[in-house]
Design a protein around this motif. Structure first.
Motif, mmCIF file in Angstrom:
data_model
loop_
_atom_site.group_PDB
_atom_site.id
_atom_site.type_symbol
_atom_site.label_atom_id
_atom_site.label_comp_id
_atom_site.label_asym_id
_atom_site.label_seq_id
_atom_site.Cartn_x
_atom_site.Cartn_y
_atom_site.Cartn_z
ATOM 1 N N TRP A 33 0.876 0.360 -7.977
ATOM 2 C CA TRP A 33 2.037 0.476 -8.855
ATOM 3 C C TRP A 33 3.264 0.615 -7.977
ATOM 4 N N LEU A 34 4.348 -0.009 -8.394
ATOM 5 C CA LEU A 34 5.593 -0.048 -7.652
ATOM 6 C C LEU A 34 6.709 0.585 -8.467
ATOM 7 N N TRP A 35 7.474 1.472 -7.820
ATOM 8 C CA TRP A 35 8.714 2.002 -8.378
ATOM 9 C C TRP A 35 9.821 1.506 -7.459
ATOM 10 N N SER A 36 10.785 0.810 -7.999
ATOM 11 C CA SER A 36 11.921 0.322 -7.231
ATOM 12 C C SER A 36 13.090 1.269 -7.488
ATOM 13 N N ILE A 37 13.402 2.099 -6.496
ATOM 14 C CA ILE A 37 14.372 3.172 -6.651
ATOM 15 C C ILE A 37 15.620 2.868 -5.826
ATOM 16 N N SER A 38 16.778 2.931 -6.478
ATOM 17 C CA SER A 38 18.053 2.791 -5.779
ATOM 18 C C SER A 38 19.081 3.650 -6.506
ATOM 19 N N THR A 39 20.279 3.724 -5.948
ATOM 20 C CA THR A 39 21.294 4.567 -6.571
ATOM 21 C C THR A 39 21.655 4.090 -7.973
ATOM 22 N N ASP A 40 21.474 2.809 -8.237
ATOM 23 C CA ASP A 40 21.806 2.281 -9.558
ATOM 24 C C ASP A 40 20.573 1.983 -10.417
ATOM 25 N N ASN A 41 19.393 2.401 -9.964
ATOM 26 C CA ASN A 41 18.184 2.096 -10.727
ATOM 27 C C ASN A 41 17.052 3.075 -10.404
ATOM 28 N N TRP A 42 16.422 3.601 -11.418
ATOM 29 C CA TRP A 42 15.178 4.351 -11.285
ATOM 30 C C TRP A 42 14.223 3.656 -12.226
ATOM 31 N N GLY A 43 13.560 2.635 -11.711
ATOM 32 C CA GLY A 43 12.757 1.767 -12.552
ATOM 33 C C GLY A 43 11.460 2.393 -13.014
ATOM 34 N N ALA A 44 10.940 1.829 -14.095
ATOM 35 C CA ALA A 44 9.611 2.198 -14.582
ATOM 36 C C ALA A 44 8.580 1.590 -13.632
ATOM 37 N N PRO A 45 7.366 2.149 -13.586
ATOM 38 C CA PRO A 45 6.360 1.600 -12.682
ATOM 39 C C PRO A 45 5.986 0.161 -13.063
ATOM 40 N N ILE A 46 5.807 -0.656 -12.032
ATOM 41 C CA ILE A 46 5.377 -2.041 -12.207
ATOM 42 C C ILE A 46 3.959 -2.143 -11.681
ATOM 43 N N HIS A 47 3.048 -2.597 -12.501
ATOM 44 C CA HIS A 47 1.639 -2.751 -12.128
ATOM 45 C C HIS A 47 1.468 -4.050 -11.343
ATOM 46 N N ILE A 48 0.869 -3.948 -10.150
ATOM 47 C CA ILE A 48 0.587 -5.124 -9.325
ATOM 48 C C ILE A 48 -0.925 -5.144 -9.081
ATOM 49 N N PHE A 58 17.022 -9.088 -4.305
ATOM 50 C CA PHE A 58 17.643 -8.013 -3.543
ATOM 51 C C PHE A 58 18.615 -7.236 -4.428
ATOM 52 N N ARG A 59 18.734 -5.953 -4.129
ATOM 53 C CA ARG A 59 19.739 -5.100 -4.768
ATOM 54 C C ARG A 59 20.847 -4.841 -3.766
ATOM 55 N N THR A 60 22.034 -4.541 -4.270
ATOM 56 C CA THR A 60 23.165 -4.285 -3.383
ATOM 57 C C THR A 60 23.165 -2.868 -2.817
ATOM 58 N N SER A 61 22.489 -1.938 -3.481
ATOM 59 C CA SER A 61 22.454 -0.561 -2.977
ATOM 60 C C SER A 61 21.151 -0.314 -2.224
ATOM 61 N N PRO A 62 21.122 0.654 -1.286
ATOM 62 C CA PRO A 62 19.891 0.969 -0.558
ATOM 63 C C PRO A 62 18.740 1.191 -1.544
ATOM 64 N N THR A 63 17.580 0.622 -1.227
ATOM 65 C CA THR A 63 16.453 0.632 -2.163
ATOM 66 C C THR A 63 15.180 1.089 -1.473
ATOM 67 N N SER A 64 14.420 1.921 -2.182
ATOM 68 C CA SER A 64 13.107 2.367 -1.731
ATOM 69 C C SER A 64 12.074 1.835 -2.708
ATOM 70 N N LEU A 65 11.116 1.059 -2.200
ATOM 71 C CA LEU A 65 10.029 0.534 -3.012
ATOM 72 C C LEU A 65 8.825 1.443 -2.774
ATOM 73 N N LYS A 66 8.571 2.313 -3.726
ATOM 74 C CA LYS A 66 7.507 3.308 -3.600
ATOM 75 C C LYS A 66 6.223 2.727 -4.181
ATOM 76 N N ILE A 67 5.142 2.793 -3.397
ATOM 77 C CA ILE A 67 3.863 2.205 -3.779
ATOM 78 C C ILE A 67 2.825 3.310 -3.941
ATOM 79 N N SER A 68 2.119 3.283 -5.080
ATOM 80 C CA SER A 68 1.085 4.273 -5.380
ATOM 81 C C SER A 68 -0.189 3.561 -5.829
ATOM 82 N N LYS A 69 -1.314 4.243 -5.699
ATOM 83 C CA LYS A 69 -2.587 3.702 -6.198
ATOM 84 C C LYS A 69 -2.813 4.046 -7.666
ATOM 85 N N THR A 70 -1.894 4.809 -8.256
ATOM 86 C CA THR A 70 -2.015 5.165 -9.670
ATOM 87 C C THR A 70 -0.682 4.899 -10.368
ATOM 88 N N ASP A 71 -0.684 5.009 -11.681
ATOM 89 C CA ASP A 71 0.559 4.793 -12.422
ATOM 90 C C ASP A 71 1.434 6.046 -12.449
#
Length: 192
Positions: A33-48, A58-71
């Motif tokens: 599961w992916l959470w795409s976190i930036s100053t302008d976005n706290w996204g819902a988890p995306i199932h991959i 790409f986003r214009t603000s610094p972005t952290s793509l957080k990856i988890s094995k669960t939702d």
């Protein structure tokens, strides 16, 4: 006041500046599961699902793509791919800060089979942490490696390359993509 054509050119220019995408290729035999976190976005988890990929612009603000094995995004159980675009230059890194325990990154999704982060432009650096290895020059294990480990920050970039490229993040990079047939052609799942 600028004429309408000037606004159109400015809009087109800003679109072209960020023409690239982030692509998470999940070569793992498990879903992530992916959470795409930036100053302008706290996204819902995306199932991959296992052996598939996810693409986003790409986003214009610094972005952290957080990856988890669960939702669920559980502290100590997620790997991060991070990027920023500064003055039309792409900067990126892999971070185990939230899941490493000393030199062990065994709680970090994908680390058991290796992680790679690179671009489609050959001028750019490549962050690679091989399966199960301690790789502090390739990924963050602590928040300030220069102070805490005496080594440079493991940040990669593309001097002068702009952002007209894709940024790939491969989970379980040492695993070969799965081959399957779709409509009479071979498809490599989890491959760019």
């Amino acid at each position: 006041m600028l004429p309408k054509i000037a606004f159109t050119i400015l809009a087109l220019t800003s679109t072209l500046v960020l023409a690239g995408n982030t692509i998470i290729a999940n070569r793992c035999p498990y879903d992530i599961w992916l959470w795409s976190i930036s100053t302008d976005n706290w996204g819902a988890p995306i199932h991959i699902p296992a052996y598939t990929k996810h693409t986003s612009p790409f986003r214009t603000s610094p972005t952290s793509l957080k990856i988890s094995k669960t939702d669920q995004l559980i502290l100590g159980k997620h790997t991060q791919f991070e990027y920023s675009i500064v003055d039309n230059q792409l900067w990126y890194d892999i971070s185990f800060v939230d899941c490493a325990n000393g030199q062990s990154a065994s709680d970090c999704p994908g680390h058991d089979e290796g992680l790679v982060m690179d671009t489609t432009d050959g001028r750019c650096g490549r962050a690679e942490c091989t399966a199960g290895a301690y790789c502090p020059t390739q990924a963050y294990y602590v928040d300030t490696p220069l102070r805490k480990l005496g080594i440079e920050e493991p940040v990669f970039t593309c001097p002068g390359a702009g952002t007209d490229m894709d940024l790939y993040m491969r989970m379980c990079a040492s695993m070969a993509p799965v081959r399957r047939s779709v409509a009479g052609r071979v498809v490599m799942d989890g491959e760019e």
